[in-house]
Design a protein around this motif. Structure first.
Motif, short mmCIF file in Angstrom:
data_model
loop_
_atom_site.label_atom_id
_atom_site.label_comp_id
_atom_site.label_asym_id
_atom_site.label_seq_id
_atom_site.Cartn_x
_atom_site.Cartn_y
_atom_site.Cartn_z
N GLU A 43 0.85 -1.20 0.00
CA GLU A 43 0.00 0.00 0.00
C GLU A 43 0.88 1.24 0.00
N ARG A 44 0.24 2.37 -0.29
CA ARG A 44 0.98 3.64 -0.32
C ARG A 44 0.84 4.28 1.05
N LEU A 47 4.60 9.71 4.63
CA LEU A 47 5.48 10.01 5.76
C LEU A 47 6.09 11.38 5.53
N THR A 48 6.20 12.16 6.59
CA THR A 48 6.75 13.51 6.49
C THR A 48 8.26 13.45 6.24
N SER A 63 9.32 6.68 10.94
CA SER A 63 8.06 5.97 10.84
C SER A 63 7.73 5.24 12.13
N THR A 66 2.58 1.18 13.12
CA THR A 66 1.17 1.19 13.53
C THR A 66 0.42 0.03 12.91
N GLY A 67 0.89 -0.48 11.78
CA GLY A 67 0.18 -1.57 11.11
C GLY A 67 1.11 -2.27 10.14
N LYS A 68 0.52 -2.86 9.09
CA LYS A 68 1.26 -3.75 8.20
C LYS A 68 2.47 -3.09 7.52
N SER A 69 2.27 -1.93 6.88
CA SER A 69 3.35 -1.35 6.08
C SER A 69 4.47 -0.77 6.94
N ALA A 71 5.22 -1.79 9.91
CA ALA A 71 5.92 -2.95 10.50
C ALA A 71 6.89 -3.53 9.48
N ILE A 108 5.09 10.76 17.66
CA ILE A 108 5.70 10.74 16.32
C ILE A 108 5.54 12.12 15.65
N ALA A 213 -4.66 12.21 7.94
CA ALA A 213 -5.78 11.47 7.35
C ALA A 213 -5.27 10.29 6.52
N MET A 215 -4.54 8.21 3.42
CA MET A 215 -4.36 8.60 2.01
C MET A 215 -4.23 7.37 1.13
N THR A 268 -2.54 -6.91 9.27
CA THR A 268 -1.35 -7.00 10.13
C THR A 268 -1.15 -8.44 10.60
C1 LIG Z 1 0.74 13.91 5.55
C2 LIG Z 1 1.03 12.75 6.47
C3 LIG Z 1 2.27 12.66 7.05
C4 LIG Z 1 2.57 11.59 7.91
N1 LIG Z 1 3.79 11.55 8.47
C5 LIG Z 1 4.12 10.52 9.28
C6 LIG Z 1 5.44 10.43 9.82
O1 LIG Z 1 6.32 11.26 9.59
N2 LIG Z 1 5.70 9.36 10.62
C7 LIG Z 1 4.76 8.39 10.90
O2 LIG Z 1 5.08 7.44 11.62
N3 LIG Z 1 3.51 8.46 10.40
C8 LIG Z 1 3.17 9.49 9.58
N4 LIG Z 1 1.91 9.53 9.04
C9 LIG Z 1 0.94 8.42 9.33
C10 LIG Z 1 1.33 7.18 8.50
O3 LIG Z 1 1.12 7.44 7.14
C11 LIG Z 1 0.48 5.94 8.93
O4 LIG Z 1 0.81 5.61 10.25
C12 LIG Z 1 0.75 4.74 8.04
O5 LIG Z 1 0.20 4.97 6.76
C13 LIG Z 1 0.13 3.49 8.64
O6 LIG Z 1 0.31 2.41 7.73
P1 LIG Z 1 0.33 0.91 8.22
O7 LIG Z 1 0.05 0.00 7.07
O8 LIG Z 1 1.54 0.58 9.00
O9 LIG Z 1 -0.84 0.83 9.26
P2 LIG Z 1 -2.33 0.41 9.00
O10 LIG Z 1 -2.55 -0.96 9.52
O11 LIG Z 1 -2.75 0.69 7.60
O12 LIG Z 1 -3.05 1.48 9.93
C14 LIG Z 1 -2.80 1.76 11.30
C15 LIG Z 1 -3.39 3.14 11.59
O13 LIG Z 1 -2.63 4.14 10.88
C16 LIG Z 1 -3.48 5.11 10.29
N5 LIG Z 1 -3.31 5.03 8.82
C17 LIG Z 1 -3.41 3.93 8.01
N6 LIG Z 1 -3.15 4.21 6.73
C18 LIG Z 1 -2.88 5.52 6.69
C19 LIG Z 1 -2.55 6.40 5.65
N7 LIG Z 1 -2.41 5.99 4.38
N8 LIG Z 1 -2.35 7.66 5.97
C20 LIG Z 1 -2.46 8.07 7.26
N9 LIG Z 1 -2.75 7.29 8.30
C21 LIG Z 1 -2.99 6.04 8.02
C22 LIG Z 1 -4.86 4.79 10.73
O14 LIG Z 1 -5.16 5.56 11.85
C23 LIG Z 1 -4.81 3.33 11.09
O15 LIG Z 1 -5.75 3.00 12.04
C24 LIG Z 1 1.58 10.59 8.19
C25 LIG Z 1 0.31 10.68 7.61
C26 LIG Z 1 0.04 11.75 6.76
C27 LIG Z 1 -1.29 11.86 6.11
#
Ligand SMILES: Cc1cc2nc3c(=O)[nH]c(=O)nc-3n(C[C@H](O)[C@H](O)[C@H](O)COP(=O)(O)OP(=O)(O)OC[C@H]3O[C@@H](n4cnc5c(N)ncnc54)[C@H](O)[C@@H]3O)c2cc1C
Ligand code: FES
Length: 292
Positions: A43-44, A47-48, A63, A66-69, A71, A108, A213, A215, A268
């Motif tokens: 998935e996409r 990250l800042t 990073s 928080t979840g699959k990607s 991890a 974070i 949010a 994305m 996950t």
């Molecule tokens: C503009 C922006 C900047 C970010 N910068 C950072 C950063 O610098 N460091 C960092 O650790 N995280 C950052 N995040 C959040 C990060 O993108 C999510 O934690 C990540 O996508 C989770 O993916 P996952 O597959 O591990 O978890 P998932 O299992 O997909 O999700 C775990 C939780 O993460 C959140 N999440 C899931 N997918 C996304 C997504 N695509 N976008 C945002 N939140 C999501 C939801 O709250 C979800 O419940 C940022 C998000 C945005 C929108």
């Protein structure tokens, strides 16, 4: 394919990585982010850009697992490349000389607030940073933030470091002790940004927040990152990621972030540990197979 030059764990579940991405390193500005895809069917995730070195052509991302990607990213071997790194995306932070700027970062959220504090200081502002974490280990980048700020205050929920309590307690206390803030930036968990914005509204301090949010495409087409700001629909990827904290509908944002919790839990649980020699994206393996 983007090369990972360095990767280390800086706190429990928090990975810092330096990537070779010269064009992004040259053009990025404070407040902007990248969207990464680790492998073809991945998935996409946004990250800042926490830091960049235009001369070396590198960007630093941080990073939290928080979840699959995330991890996968924590576990993937450094020899592996990242398939796509798209950016810089989002509007840069509007930087001007306000006077005294307070940067409030939680967990974070300290990673995205770092380049913003740097840019405000470089523009001649006095920068006070208030950093918070649940516990001592989760207060990241303290040394970076000390270099980027005039003053730094720290709060932990359990009192294991700095002052016991929340970042909002410190902000209130600083104001009561006579600090006058002209502008505020708050980045962290949504309830924290909501609480800081509520407080700064009563103090009459203009406040921006950077929203996390969910994305998908990052182009404003899919609608996944839509939020409501001042009664209007906005897309975090193209209109943000920063918005007026006094106008954001945080309750709706929290609701939308929880919408896919069950699917995320399943993904996950089904994820397998990363094995270097089985990964199609592995730079070492591709070189060995004669594909590069
Ligand atoms: C503009 C922006 C900047 C970010 N910068 C950072 C950063 O610098 N460091 C960092 O650790 N995280 C950052 N995040 C959040 C990060 O993108 C999510 O934690 C990540 O996508 C989770 O993916 P996952 O597959 O591990 O978890 P998932 O299992 O997909 O999700 C775990 C939780 O993460 C959140 N999440 C899931 N997918 C996304 C997504 N695509 N976008 C945002 N939140 C999501 C939801 O709250 C979800 O419940 C940022 C998000 C945005 C929108
Ligand atoms: S991520 Fe698709 S509209 Fe923003």
């Amino acid at each position: 394919m983007f090369q990972i030059l360095e990767k280390k764990i800086i706190a429990p579940g928090v990975t810092q990585a330096v990537l070779l991405a010269p064009e992004i390193a040259r053009s990025r500005k404070a407040g902007q982010f990248v969207i990464l895809r680790f492998y073809e069917k991945g998935e996409r995730i946004p990250l800042t850009i926490a830091d960049a070195d235009p001369e070396k052509g590198t960007i630093t991302i941080i990073s939290q697992r928080t979840g699959k990607s995330t991890a996968y990213f924590e576990e993937m071997p450094i020899s592996e490349g990242i398939l796509d790194v798209v950016g810089p995306l989002g509007h840069p932070t509007h930087i001007e000389r306000y006077g005294h700027v307070v940067c409030v970062g939680g967990g974070i959220g300290i990673a995205p607030i770092h380049p913003i504090a740097q840019a405000f200081r470089a523009a001649g502002n006095r920068v006070t940073s208030i950093l918070g974490g649940r516990t001592r280990d989760l207060v990241i980048l303290e040394d970076w933030m000390r270099r980027a700020s005039d003053e730094v205050y720290i709060a932990t929920d359990d009192g294991s470091y700095g002052q016991k309590g929340f970042v909002t307690d410190v902000l209130k206390e600083r104001a009561e002790k006579g600090d006058h803030f002209d502008f505020a930036v708050a980045i962290g968990p949504v309830p924290m940004m909501k609480a800081v914005s509520g407080l700064t509204k009563t103090m009459g301090i203009t406040t921006i927040v950077s929203l996390n949010a969910i994305m998908v495409d990052g182009t404003g087409m899919c609608g996944a990152c839509r939020i409501t700001v001042g009664g209007e629909t906005k897309f975090v990827c193209v209109d943000g990621p920063e918005f007026d904290g006094h106008k954001v509908d945080f309750v709706q944002l929290m609701h939308r972030l929880n919408m896919f919790k069950d699917q995320e839990r399943e993904a996950t649980a089904a994820a397998q540990p990363v094995k270097e020699d089985e990964n199609p994206n592995c730079i070492k393996k591709r070189a060995f197979d004669g594909k590069e």
